[in-house]
Design an enzyme around this catalytic site. Structure first.
Site, short mmCIF file in Angstrom:
data_model
loop_
_atom_site.label_atom_id
_atom_site.label_comp_id
_atom_site.label_asym_id
_atom_site.label_seq_id
_atom_site.Cartn_x
_atom_site.Cartn_y
_atom_site.Cartn_z
N LYS A 66 10.82 6.84 20.03
CA LYS A 66 9.63 6.00 20.07
C LYS A 66 9.41 5.34 18.74
CE LYS A 66 4.72 6.61 20.50
NZ LYS A 66 3.65 7.55 20.44
N LYS A 81 9.90 10.23 16.54
CA LYS A 81 8.75 9.33 16.57
C LYS A 81 8.52 8.78 15.17
CE LYS A 81 3.84 9.12 17.58
NZ LYS A 81 2.69 9.79 18.18
C1 PBG Z 1 -0.68 10.04 19.70
C2 PBG Z 1 0.14 8.93 20.25
C3 PBG Z 1 0.32 7.62 19.75
C4 PBG Z 1 1.09 6.95 20.69
C5 PBG Z 1 1.38 7.85 21.70
N1 PBG Z 1 0.81 9.07 21.40
C6 PBG Z 1 -0.26 6.92 18.59
C7 PBG Z 1 0.05 7.32 17.22
O1 PBG Z 1 0.93 8.12 16.93
O2 PBG Z 1 -0.67 6.79 16.38
C8 PBG Z 1 1.49 5.50 20.60
C9 PBG Z 1 1.82 4.84 21.89
C10 PBG Z 1 1.82 3.37 21.87
O3 PBG Z 1 1.71 2.69 20.83
O4 PBG Z 1 1.94 2.83 22.97
N2 PBG Z 1 -0.23 10.64 18.58
#
Ligand code: PBG
Length: 335
Positions: free
Chosen positions: A258, A205
């Protein structure tokens, strides 16, 4: 495949294979499938509440009655799985709402499973929506600035995952990016009798600008600093492979990349390297860019949406988490 293609197929005229729709469909290598799409849903308290989000046309914060309607129309279209996020009524510095027995996600899971026993209900395991400061872990502030306390955070994540499983979640998906959380969650689930609940880890991520609209919907933007101490640097591909290797070693059942579209190389490498069930998260910013351009008439939204999701599958994704899941499932039925 023999890499020296030149002169290998003197009789091949690819044009013949592209002649008709039936022929194109016959030789198509990759297909989008509704049952491999996961629809994210945002639950909040209230009644008959369908709160639109400016930066994400078509996405809403939903009270539980509306959440059920949304899940129902997705299921009718052929979507088989949802990913539940929660917007709690209050936030604090230990994310109590994340692991409360009657927290918003726990309630949403219970009502979804009650209404649709066959729908796969996955929960996002993270603390940022429940923390008053908006970070994914416990924060310590001192003279050197702000730091995120990794190990104490693990306990809260594990508690959240267990509380989701108790509510009936079919799978948990930790998105926090703390080190060691997959093992901690696996151990806690096993200890509480949830050996059958798999973990889909947000393994690679990235600290991405594409999450902007999500933070509007989930009300989870950090109040200070950013997430770069726990999310990955955009330039690092090998580190993504190490993150995935660690998560698999700790017990992840599915690994996720992601965002998706800007990281197709990593979807491909991770799938090829590990041969593990691989998910791609087509995140909020990817969705909103296509929607916005579509609404302006600048691109053909449907064509571009299908094309970009097809690219994620072609790169190697088995599962795609996407805000367009219901629409894609409906389009697939029409074609
Ligand atoms: C929580 C989380 C996030 C997303 C999914 N789980 C946001 C982040 O890390 O700030 C992002 C999903 C999206 O942008 O669609 N940590």
């Amino acid at each position: 495949m023999n890499k020296n293609l030149v002169g290998q197929f003197p009789n091949l005229r690819l044009r013949r294979l592209r002649q008709t729709p039936a022929m194109r469909s016959l030789v198509r290598e990759t297909r989008l499938n509704a049952d491999q799409l996961v629809l994210p849903l945002f639950a909040r308290s209230g009644k008959r509440l369908r709160r639109p989000v400016m930066s994400m046309p078509g996405v809403f914060q939903l009270s539980l009655d509306e959440l059920i309607k949304e899940a129902s129309s997705a299921a009718t279209a052929g979507v088989k799985a949802v990913l539940v996020f929660g917007i709690p009524d209050f936030k604090d510095e230990k994310a109590s709402g994340a692991y409360a027995h009657n927290g918003i996600v726990q309630q949403a899971v219970r009502s979804l499973k009650r209404e649709f026993p066959a729908l796969m209900v996955i929960t996002d395991v993270c603390l940022c929506e429940y923390m008053s400061h908006g970070h994914c872990g416990i924060v310590r502030k001192n003279s050197q600035g702000v730091s995120i306390l990794n190990d104490p955070t693990l306990k809260l994540l594990a508690r959240s995952a267990v509380s989701h499983a108790e509510a009936g979640a079919d799978m948990v998906a930790p998105s926090d990016m703390m080190d060691g959380r997959v093992r901690e969650i696996r151990n806690a689930l096993d200890k509480e009798g949830f050996q059958g609940v798999p973990i889909m880890s947000y393994a690679a991520k990235f600290a991405s600008g594409f999450y902007g609209p999500f933070r509007d919907v989930a009300e989870s933007a950090p109040k200070f600093g950013d997430r770069r101490s726990y999310q990955m640097d955009v330039g690092n591909g090998l580190e993504a492979l190490r993150e995935v290797a660690l998560d698999i070693a700790e017990g992840a059942d599915i690994v996720m990349v992601k965002p998706a579209l800007a990281y197709l190389d990593l979807i491909y490498r991770i799938k090829t390297e590990f041969g593990y069930p691989t998910a791609a998260y087509a995140v909020s910013g990817e969705y909103s860019m296509i929607k916005a351009a579509g609404l302006n008439g600048w691109i053909d939204e449907r064509a571009v949406m299908l094309e970009s999701h097809m690219a994620m599958k072609r790169a190697g994704a088995d599962i795609i988490i996407t805000y367009a899941a219901r629409e894609i499932a409906e389009w697939l039925k029409e074609t």
